[in-house]
Scaffold this motif. Structure first.
Motif, PDB file in Angstrom:
ATOM      1  N   ASP A 122       0.839  -1.199   0.000  1.00  0.00           N
ATOM      2  CA  ASP A 122       0.000   0.000   0.000  1.00  0.00           C
ATOM      3  C   ASP A 122       0.875   1.251   0.000  1.00  0.00           C
ATOM      4  O   ASP A 122       1.821   1.355   0.794  1.00  0.00           O
ATOM      5  N   TYR A 125       1.612   2.843   3.340  1.00  0.00           N
ATOM      6  CA  TYR A 125       2.272   2.050   4.370  1.00  0.00           C
ATOM      7  C   TYR A 125       3.368   2.891   5.049  1.00  0.00           C
ATOM      8  O   TYR A 125       4.055   3.657   4.373  1.00  0.00           O
ATOM      9  N   LYS A 128      -1.131   2.848   6.528  1.00  0.00           N
ATOM     10  CA  LYS A 128      -2.087   1.841   6.049  1.00  0.00           C
ATOM     11  C   LYS A 128      -1.295   0.541   5.911  1.00  0.00           C
ATOM     12  O   LYS A 128      -0.661   0.300   4.884  1.00  0.00           O
ATOM     13  N   TYR A 130      -0.970  -2.433   4.861  1.00  0.00           N
ATOM     14  CA  TYR A 130      -1.536  -3.488   4.019  1.00  0.00           C
ATOM     15  C   TYR A 130      -0.594  -3.845   2.877  1.00  0.00           C
ATOM     16  O   TYR A 130       0.105  -2.987   2.328  1.00  0.00           O
ATOM     17  N   TYR A 132      -0.952  -6.378  -0.795  1.00  0.00           N
ATOM     18  CA  TYR A 132      -1.962  -6.934  -1.708  1.00  0.00           C
ATOM     19  C   TYR A 132      -1.325  -8.104  -2.455  1.00  0.00           C
ATOM     20  O   TYR A 132      -0.177  -8.017  -2.901  1.00  0.00           O
ATOM     21  N   ARG A 145      -6.352  -8.251   0.211  1.00  0.00           N
ATOM     22  CA  ARG A 145      -5.653  -7.263   1.034  1.00  0.00           C
ATOM     23  C   ARG A 145      -5.325  -7.924   2.368  1.00  0.00           C
ATOM     24  O   ARG A 145      -6.199  -8.518   3.008  1.00  0.00           O
ATOM     25  N   THR A 147      -3.198  -7.541   6.140  1.00  0.00           N
ATOM     26  CA  THR A 147      -2.480  -6.695   7.082  1.00  0.00           C
ATOM     27  C   THR A 147      -1.069  -7.236   7.289  1.00  0.00           C
ATOM     28  O   THR A 147      -0.873  -8.443   7.481  1.00  0.00           O
TER      29      THR A 147
END
Length: 375
Positions: A122, A125, A128, A130, A132, A145, A147
């Protein structure tokens, strides 16, 4: 867990059909030979002519070894990297030459070309936290997605599913654009008509939000921005300009400059075909010399990792056009090359793919090579 579903009919037929077309150009053993661009560049390093000036490539070290079928690779803000192992479904962290496992993506089902494929971090980051992942889940390919916090994966959520899947032609590359949206290259799932079917996600380039919805500004509000692709495994941006590498069938592999709303021709066209209403690639190669997977942009060039071709191509580009002749580096030196990424230090990281069942594995494979760029 919320998700978006887009038509999944005919998945079993696609898997069966994969066995029929496997002799064509996937990422393995296409039947073409020869090339439309020069292949006589130095293999150990050298300079590349082009509109952006010369560039010199040198493999100066090995970043990591012993990774099994590395596919996706994405850098974190601290300059460490996450690497996806296609067949195991594991994600590894590479830091200071050390490789450690951070977790396994749930639901991965590997096949000849399917499994855990592309990765992206992300752009927000770590605020956020995350990442993908694009992966094969049996009936379809999906984007999740996940964590990533304190060096561990948790809270996996499928944000998009229903991408056609088969033993071959799964696409799989993920890339965040400068607009903050997530782009994904898909394959036709071994069912050619899907590439022209506006209601299918097969043979397309997708542009989505981090929730898996169609990004604002997509043509006709669809999830995808271009169609007529056979098997897109490479995506790279030069500013706002997107480039995509694509496997051909038996004759021509392609590098395309992507314009939203454009049809790139498959299955009617393979390589430069000059068909009405369809856009030709800016470069093409005989399949024996390329079979391209990942691409990266740096120093005015698209760098393209080649599997069957066992070389790294450097293609000078500007504004969506080719500005000089592509040149090949490291030919037959390291085996099959899958992924190339521009690293934060200005180098390229280049992965081999010799443990994927189609290459000749060497001691230490698979590995990540550190490539310096000079001029």
């Amino acid at each position: 867990m919320s998700s978006t579903r887009v038509g999944r009919g005919g998945r079993a037929a696609m898997v069966a059909a994969a066995l029929v077309v496997a002799a064509g150009c996937s990422d393995g053993t296409p039947t073409g030979s020869g090339t439309s661009v020069p292949t006589s560049a130095p293999t150990a390093g050298g300079s590349v002519p082009g509109g952006a000036g010369a560039v010199k490539l040198t493999v100066d070290s090995t970043v990591a070894t012993g990774i099994e079928v590395p596919w996706g690779l994405a850098f974190l803000p601290d300059s460490t990297a996450l690497v996806a192992e296609r067949d195991s479904g594991k994600i590894k962290r590479v830091s200071g030459g050390q490789v450690s496992e951070v977790g396994t993506v749930d639901g991965v089902e590997s096949s000849s070309e399917g499994g855990l494929l592309g990765l992206a971090v992300d752009p927000g980051y770590p605020g956020k936290p995350y990442i993908y992942a694009y992966y094969s889940g049996g009936d379809d390919n999906r984007i999740a997605r996940i964590t990533y916090r304190d060096g561990k994966l948790s809270e996996q959520q499928v944000i998009l599913e229903g991408i056609p899947a088969a033993a071959i032609h799964n696409g799989g590359r993920l890339r965040f654009g400068p607009d903050g949206f997530l782009y994904a290259g898909t394959g036709d799932g071994s069912d050619r008509p899907t590439s022209q079917d506006d209601n299918s996600l097969g043979g397309k380039i997708l542009r989505i939000t981090t929730d898996g919805k169609a990004a604002p500004g997509n043509p006709d509000g669809r999830v995808w921005i271009s169609k007529g692709h056979r098997n897109v495994q490479g995506l790279a941006f030069d500013g706002d300009q997107l480039y995509a590498a694509e496997f051909g069938q038996n004759t021509w592999d392609e590098l395309n400059a992507i314009t939203p709303g454009t049809n790139y021709g498959w299955p009617a066209a393979e390589g430069i075909s000059q068909l009405d209403g369809m856009t030709d690639p800016i470069a093409q190669w005989r399949t024996a010399d390329a079979s391209p997977s990942g691409i990266a942009f740096a120093k005015g060039h698209v760098f393209m990792a080649s599997l069957r071709g066992e070389r790294l191509w450097a293609i000078p580009v500007a504004g969506g056009k080719r500005t000089g002749e592509p040149q090949a580096f490291f030919t037959n030196q390291y085996g099959r090359l899958r992924t190339v990424e521009a690293a934060p230090d200005g180098s390229l990281w280049l992965t081999t793919s010799n443990t994927d069942g189609r290459g000749d594995s060497r001691d230490g494979d698979d590995r990540i090579l550190h490539v310096t760029l000079g001029s």
